[in-house]
Design a protein around this motif. Structure first.
Motif, PDB file in Angstrom:
ATOM      1  N   GLU A 146       0.841  -1.207   0.000  1.00 31.89           N
ATOM      2  CA  GLU A 146       0.000   0.000   0.000  1.00 31.89           C
ATOM      3  C   GLU A 146       0.871   1.249   0.000  1.00 31.89           C
ATOM      4  OE1 GLU A 146      -3.506   0.025   2.687  1.00 31.89           O
ATOM      5  OE2 GLU A 146      -2.730  -1.943   3.267  1.00 31.89           O
ATOM      6  N   THR A 147       0.528   2.223  -0.821  1.00 28.21           N
ATOM      7  CA  THR A 147       1.284   3.478  -0.844  1.00 28.21           C
ATOM      8  C   THR A 147       0.317   4.667  -0.879  1.00 28.21           C
ATOM      9  OG1 THR A 147       1.360   3.465  -3.256  1.00 28.21           O
ATOM     10  CG2 THR A 147       3.255   2.526  -2.128  1.00 28.21           C
ATOM     11  N   VAL A 148       0.807   5.794  -0.416  1.00 26.21           N
ATOM     12  CA  VAL A 148       0.096   7.062  -0.622  1.00 26.21           C
ATOM     13  C   VAL A 148       1.122   8.024  -1.208  1.00 26.21           C
ATOM     14  CG1 VAL A 148      -1.272   8.900   0.420  1.00 26.21           C
ATOM     15  CG2 VAL A 148      -1.360   6.590   1.372  1.00 26.21           C
ATOM     16  N   GLY A 149       1.195   8.027  -2.521  1.00 28.71           N
ATOM     17  CA  GLY A 149       2.249   8.779  -3.212  1.00 28.71           C
ATOM     18  C   GLY A 149       2.233  10.256  -2.880  1.00 28.71           C
ATOM     19  N   SER A 150       1.035  10.843  -2.776  1.00 30.82           N
ATOM     20  CA  SER A 150       0.944  12.286  -2.579  1.00 30.82           C
ATOM     21  C   SER A 150       1.524  12.703  -1.236  1.00 30.82           C
ATOM     22  CB  SER A 150      -0.518  12.715  -2.679  1.00 30.82           C
ATOM     23  OG  SER A 150      -1.293  11.988  -1.760  1.00 30.82           O
ATOM     24  N   ARG A 151       1.567  11.752  -0.260  1.00 24.62           N
ATOM     25  CA  ARG A 151       2.176  12.102   1.018  1.00 24.62           C
ATOM     26  C   ARG A 151       3.493  11.367   1.242  1.00 24.62           C
ATOM     27  NH1 ARG A 151      -1.413  10.786   5.250  1.00 24.62           N
ATOM     28  NH2 ARG A 151      -3.248  10.273   4.022  1.00 24.62           N
ATOM     29  N   GLY A 152       3.997  10.765   0.186  1.00 28.56           N
ATOM     30  CA  GLY A 152       5.307  10.121   0.263  1.00 28.56           C
ATOM     31  C   GLY A 152       5.331   8.886   1.133  1.00 28.56           C
ATOM     32  N   LEU A 153       4.186   8.234   1.338  1.00 32.05           N
ATOM     33  CA  LEU A 153       4.162   7.057   2.196  1.00 32.05           C
ATOM     34  C   LEU A 153       4.318   5.776   1.383  1.00 32.05           C
ATOM     35  CD1 LEU A 153       1.147   8.034   4.499  1.00 32.05           C
ATOM     36  CD2 LEU A 153       3.594   8.393   4.902  1.00 32.05           C
ATOM     37  N   GLY A 154       4.992   4.807   1.971  1.00 30.77           N
ATOM     38  CA  GLY A 154       5.030   3.476   1.393  1.00 30.77           C
ATOM     39  C   GLY A 154       6.228   3.168   0.516  1.00 30.77           C
ATOM     40  N   SER A 155       7.087   4.173   0.268  1.00 35.35           N
ATOM     41  CA  SER A 155       8.230   3.918  -0.610  1.00 35.35           C
ATOM     42  C   SER A 155       9.162   2.852  -0.028  1.00 35.35           C
ATOM     43  CB  SER A 155       9.017   5.209  -0.839  1.00 35.35           C
ATOM     44  OG  SER A 155       8.204   6.150  -1.486  1.00 35.35           O
ATOM     45  N   ASP A 156       9.399   2.918   1.296  1.00 39.73           N
ATOM     46  CA  ASP A 156      10.278   1.931   1.920  1.00 39.73           C
ATOM     47  C   ASP A 156       9.700   0.526   1.840  1.00 39.73           C
ATOM     48  OD1 ASP A 156      12.199   3.705   2.434  1.00 39.73           O
ATOM     49  OD2 ASP A 156      11.760   3.962   4.581  1.00 39.73           O
ATOM     50  N   LYS A 157       8.392   0.463   2.118  1.00 44.29           N
ATOM     51  CA  LYS A 157       7.742  -0.856   2.059  1.00 44.29           C
ATOM     52  C   LYS A 157       7.849  -1.419   0.641  1.00 44.29           C
ATOM     53  CE  LYS A 157       3.809   0.265   4.026  1.00 44.29           C
ATOM     54  NZ  LYS A 157       2.352   0.155   4.138  1.00 44.29           N
ATOM     55  N   LEU A 158       7.733  -0.537  -0.328  1.00 43.48           N
ATOM     56  CA  LEU A 158       7.798  -0.947  -1.728  1.00 43.48           C
ATOM     57  C   LEU A 158       9.180  -1.519  -2.043  1.00 43.48           C
ATOM     58  CD1 LEU A 158       6.033  -0.915  -4.225  1.00 43.48           C
ATOM     59  CD2 LEU A 158       6.911   1.321  -4.791  1.00 43.48           C
ATOM     60  N   LEU A 159      10.215  -0.794  -1.609  1.00 39.64           N
ATOM     61  CA  LEU A 159      11.576  -1.255  -1.881  1.00 39.64           C
ATOM     62  C   LEU A 159      11.851  -2.567  -1.143  1.00 39.64           C
ATOM     63  CD1 LEU A 159      13.400   2.175  -1.790  1.00 39.64           C
ATOM     64  CD2 LEU A 159      13.127   0.685  -3.767  1.00 39.64           C
ATOM     65  N   GLU A 160      11.303  -2.660   0.073  1.00 37.51           N
ATOM     66  CA  GLU A 160      11.462  -3.897   0.850  1.00 37.51           C
ATOM     67  C   GLU A 160      10.887  -5.077   0.065  1.00 37.51           C
ATOM     68  OE1 GLU A 160      12.783  -3.739   4.183  1.00 37.51           O
ATOM     69  OE2 GLU A 160      12.994  -5.872   3.703  1.00 37.51           O
ATOM     70  N   ALA A 161       9.686  -4.866  -0.491  1.00 30.62           N
ATOM     71  CA  ALA A 161       9.031  -5.924  -1.262  1.00 30.62           C
ATOM     72  C   ALA A 161       9.833  -6.266  -2.516  1.00 30.62           C
ATOM     73  CB  ALA A 161       7.626  -5.494  -1.648  1.00 30.62           C
ATOM     74  N   VAL A 162      10.426  -5.230  -3.123  1.00 32.02           N
ATOM     75  CA  VAL A 162      11.236  -5.456  -4.322  1.00 32.02           C
ATOM     76  C   VAL A 162      12.398  -6.389  -3.992  1.00 32.02           C
ATOM     77  CG1 VAL A 162      12.858  -4.350  -5.914  1.00 32.02           C
ATOM     78  CG2 VAL A 162      10.631  -3.307  -5.492  1.00 32.02           C
ATOM     79  N   ILE A 163      13.113  -6.058  -2.902  1.00 35.35           N
ATOM     80  CA  ILE A 163      14.269  -6.872  -2.496  1.00 35.35           C
ATOM     81  C   ILE A 163      13.826  -8.308  -2.243  1.00 35.35           C
ATOM     82  CG2 ILE A 163      16.124  -7.096  -0.795  1.00 35.35           C
ATOM     83  CD1 ILE A 163      16.383  -4.495  -2.246  1.00 35.35           C
ATOM     84  N   LYS A 164      12.660  -8.443  -1.622  1.00 34.55           N
ATOM     85  CA  LYS A 164      12.172  -9.773  -1.278  1.00 34.55           C
ATOM     86  C   LYS A 164      11.904 -10.590  -2.541  1.00 34.55           C
ATOM     87  CE  LYS A 164       8.759 -11.469   1.923  1.00 34.55           C
ATOM     88  NZ  LYS A 164       7.523 -10.997   2.553  1.00 34.55           N
TER      89      LYS A 164
END
Lengths: 715, 96
Positions: A146-164
């Protein structure tokens, strides 16, 4: 700790899904804008670091699907297939799941490592709807973040998922089924593909079979090219399959297959989403009732464009003045430090004159792209196209073409860059090719000079007639180009009218900066080189001591008469200025440009031009306003500008008004300037730039020829 | 169903009003009313494109506005699209 591990992720998603915001959040200012090889589709890349990984992020063009409908879709598809990014992240607008997941399903079918980023989850939560993310993730067999781009939320979780995903490669997961009839035909096509040993490259064979049923041109052409005669067997089986499906299901396969995909999505949503029905368009709907109103739509659009024009050119005037002042000071400084001679002339006339003349437009570029980004990110741009579509359609253009055309009245350079708002290449090129007829600000001094010289009583009307002819030419040429070089049915008009949003400052600033930087880079490289070349043309060969008269002797004479008190200081200065202007005129006549003028004179004779006008035209390639100062030099008038009365008198004495008018016409019609052409090449490629130069020049010649030859009969 | 003060017709006002349940084209849709898409006659490229945008047989939509003689504003699957008249004429619809 892992060091130096490099991975590439590709961001994919529907237009207006917030993809660009996520991209900006991930990469910040570490971005690079270029084009995909061979096409004009913009390629944005950036990078970030996460847990010892260097993550390259590629922003794929926003698309609704991965069919071969548009260049963007082919580019996105080919990037995923050929470049094999480690992970594709599909940005999904979670307030509109069914539609956005259509692309996700197609990515799934491509069998690429995939993560879904459910963006704008805040909006969904606010509206009280519930998404069971973990269940959806299970049903699709894809990790969801889940992300909320307009408030800059979720980028870390996204990268974490990418690495996984990168560290635990999973094999093929869920498959979309299209119903028995279609599945049977898919099996038949797969078997013939295998039997004929058709190379399927990096594609999944089932995927190829589905694409053949969808009659995907790009895939069909590729297979035809690589497998030659063997392909005819495949063609036969495919045609049979399409006929069979169409006759039984009473719809063509591409519709049945799309239906299958939506069916799969709805099946999943029924279990994991509280509401998957028609969503209400509320506040946006209210705004639209005003902005796209049948009666008010066009006046509001005109008002917004007027405000934008004021913003770009009126506000831009001030920083432009400062830049001009700065370059002026720089010239003075160089004049003081560098001794008189070639180097000083190169620096002052060539480099500062040329590059400075281009840098000076930077404030316009910044403001223009700020305004465009604002209109685009807020969602108004699509409405503008909607409102203007009917009128523009009549001349074979797109509703959005109107915006660059208006900007062209200010300056053609940002107008060319502004044409980027047109997604369709054909629309974009036609809009660019006719933009030069929207008379830019730099041409105005030329008109003021000539109209003032030949038609002092009705100068305003004469200038207006030139502007009007420009607009008429633009309309005519748009139709001509559409009917000839850019033939073909005009792109059917379907365009999303996204919900209105308040744009983020960060997004707008990044967008503005990219364009501006590109422009400045050009000024420093290509335009610098061309400026030096132009300077050389106008400087060499040098007269040396071969002046027709002994100017130095004359100067000495005058100085002596001043010292003996025969003339005043003012008279001295004036006489010397006259002599210097004469010398400059002779130097120019002697230079390569002057010789070119003489050499080309026969070509321009039928237009009524003499060699001086030809030289002025050549100098106008550097920038149109230079035409005035060149004319001044040629007529040995010091300090020439549009207001110069002595130059007006000289012109009036030398040319018939018809020739004067004709020269204005010619200046209007031939391509704008070298900065314009450099940007044209950057935007549309060398071939199109050469076409632009060639056709505008021929057109300018032909029109001026007709006007002069016909006009001559009446004088 | 959503009520609109006036019933603008998205299409040409001179045409006779559609009879209930008759098959017509999208340009005949009355603004604000809901319809179901029946068929799309666009050729495979246009069909794929329209399907990807959510215009698919069986789908419900409504026309939210139109510019005179120009494109229509159509809301389908929760998103608003501007769609040219030429294209709208190739989409067959039915009242629901």
């Amino acid at each position: 700790m892992m060091i130096g591990k490099e991975i590439t992720i590709a961001l994919s998603g529907n237009p207006n899904s917030g993809k660009t915001t996520i991209f900006n959040n991930l990469t910040g200012l570490r971005q690079h804008v270029g084009n995909y090889p061979g096409v004009t589709v913009e390629k944005k890349t950036g990078e970030t670091k996460y847990k010892g990984y260097k993550v390259n992020v590629v922003d794929l063009p926003g698309t609704y699907s991965l069919t071969a409908y548009s260049l963007e879709e082919i580019v996105a598809r080919n990037f995923i297939v050929n470049e094999k990014p480690d992970v594709v992240v599909d940005i999904v607008d979670s307030s509109n799941l069914e539609r956005n997941l259509y692309l996700a399903v197609q990515l799934m079918e491509l069998n690429t490592p995939l993560i879904l980023a459910f963006n704008m989850t805040d909006i969904v939560k606010k509206s009280g709807k519930k998404i069971d993310i973990s269940l959806l993730s299970e049903l699709f067999g894809i990790p969801i973040v889940e992300t909320v781009g307009s408030r800059g939320l979720g980028s870390d979780k996204l990268l974490e998922a990418v690495i996984k995903v990168v560290s635990s490669r999973k094999e093929k997961k869920v498959e979309v089924k299209y119903g028995e009839e279609v599945e049977n035909e898919i099996v038949k096509i797969i078997s013939v593909l295998k039997k004929e040993k058709i190379p399927t490259f990096e594609f999944d064979v089932r995927w190829i079979a589905v694409k053949l049923l969808e009659q995907d041109r790009d895939i069909i052409d590729t297979l035809k090219k690589t497998s030659g005669p063997k392909y005819s067997k495949v063609e036969e089986v495919t045609a049979g399959a399409i006929g069979h499906i169409t006759s039984i299901l009473r719809d063509t396969p591409e519709i049945i297959i799309a239906d299958g995909r939506y069916g799969f999505i709805n099946g999943a949503l029924r279990e994991a989403y509280e509401e998957a029905s028609l969503k209400k368009v509320d506040i946006s709907e209210k705004i639209d009732r005003v902005l796209t109103n049948r009666i008010m739509g066009i006046p509001i659009f005109a008002l917004i464009i007027w405000l934008m024009f004021q913003f770009v050119f009126t506000l831009g005037k001030y920083p432009m003045g400062w830049i001009e002042l700065g370059f002026g000071k720089l010239s003075v400084l160089i004049t003081e430090i560098v001794p008189q001679g070639l180097i000083r002339s190169l620096l002052v006339d060539g480099v500062i004159g040329g590059v400075g003349g281009v840098i000076i437009f930077t404030p316009n570029i910044i403001l223009l792209f700020f305004a465009i980004a604002l209109l685009e990110d807020s969602g108004y741009m699509a409405r503008a196209a909607f409102v203007m579509d009917r009128i523009m359609h009549k001349i074979g253009l797109h509703g959005k073409s109107f915006i660059p055309m208006i900007i062209g009245f200010g300056c053609t350079v940002p107008a060319y860059m502004g044409s980027r708002i047109l997604e369709n290449r054909r629309d974009r090129l036609v809009t660019m090719h006719i933009n030069t007829f929207m008379s830019c600000g730099a041409r105005l001094p030329v008109y003021i000079l000539f109209a003032g010289a030949f038609f002092p009583a009705i100068a305003g009307n004469v200038i207006f007639s030139i502007y009007l002819i420009g607009v008429v030419m633009a309309v005519i040429m748009a139709r001509v180009l559409r009917a000839t070089r850019f033939k073909g049915e005009s792109e059917p008009f379907v365009m999303e009218l996204p919900a209105y949003r308040i744009p983020t400052l960060k997004g707008i600033l990044i967008h503005t900066w990219e364009r501006t930087w590109m422009y400045i880079k050009k000024a420093g490289t290509v335009i610098l080189a061309i400026s030096i070349l132009m300077w050389m043309l106008f400087t060499f060969p040098m007269v040396g001591n071969n002046y027709s008269q002994d100017y130095k002797g004359k100067v000495n004479e005058i100085e002596q008469s001043y010292q003996s008190g025969e003339i005043t200081e003012r008279e001295l200065d004036e006489s010397i200025a006259v002599i210097e202007a004469k010398m400059a005129g002779e130097r120019l006549a002697y230079s390569a440009a002057g010789r070119m003028g003489r050499f080309l004179e026969p070509v321009f004779r039928p237009l009524g031009f003499d060699w001086k006008m030809v030289v002025a035209t050549i100098s106008g390639i550097a920038a149109k306003e230079v035409v005035v100062s060149t004319m001044g030099t040629l007529y040995s008038i010091q300090e020439a500008d549009g207001q110069s009365d002595s130059l007006k008198t000289a012109l009036y004495k030398h040319y018939h008004p018809l020739v004067g008018y004709n020269f204005m016409l010619f200046t209007l019609l031939y391509f704008p300037c070298m900065a314009g052409m450099v940007i044209f090449r950057k935007e549309a490629g060398t071939k199109e730039m050469l076409f632009q130069i060639g056709y505008t020049f021929l057109l300018a010649w032909a029109i001026s020829f007709l006007v002069f030859q016909i006009g001559r009969l009446f004088i | 169903m959503r009520k609109w003060g006036f019933r603008h017709r998205g299409g040409d006002a001179r045409k006779t009003p559609p009879i209930n349940n008759r098959i017509m084209t999208m340009t005949d849709a009355v603004q604000g009313e809901k319809y179901r898409i029946v068929r799309i006659d666009g050729g495979y490229r246009l069909n794929s494109r329209l399907c990807a945008m959510g215009f698919i047989p069986g789908e419900i939509f409504y026309v939210s506005g139109a510019s005179r003689g120009g494109p229509l504003c159509v809301v389908v699957k929760g998103t608003k699209f501007a769609i040219g008249r030429g294209m709208a004429e190739r989409i067959q619809i039915r009242e629901i």
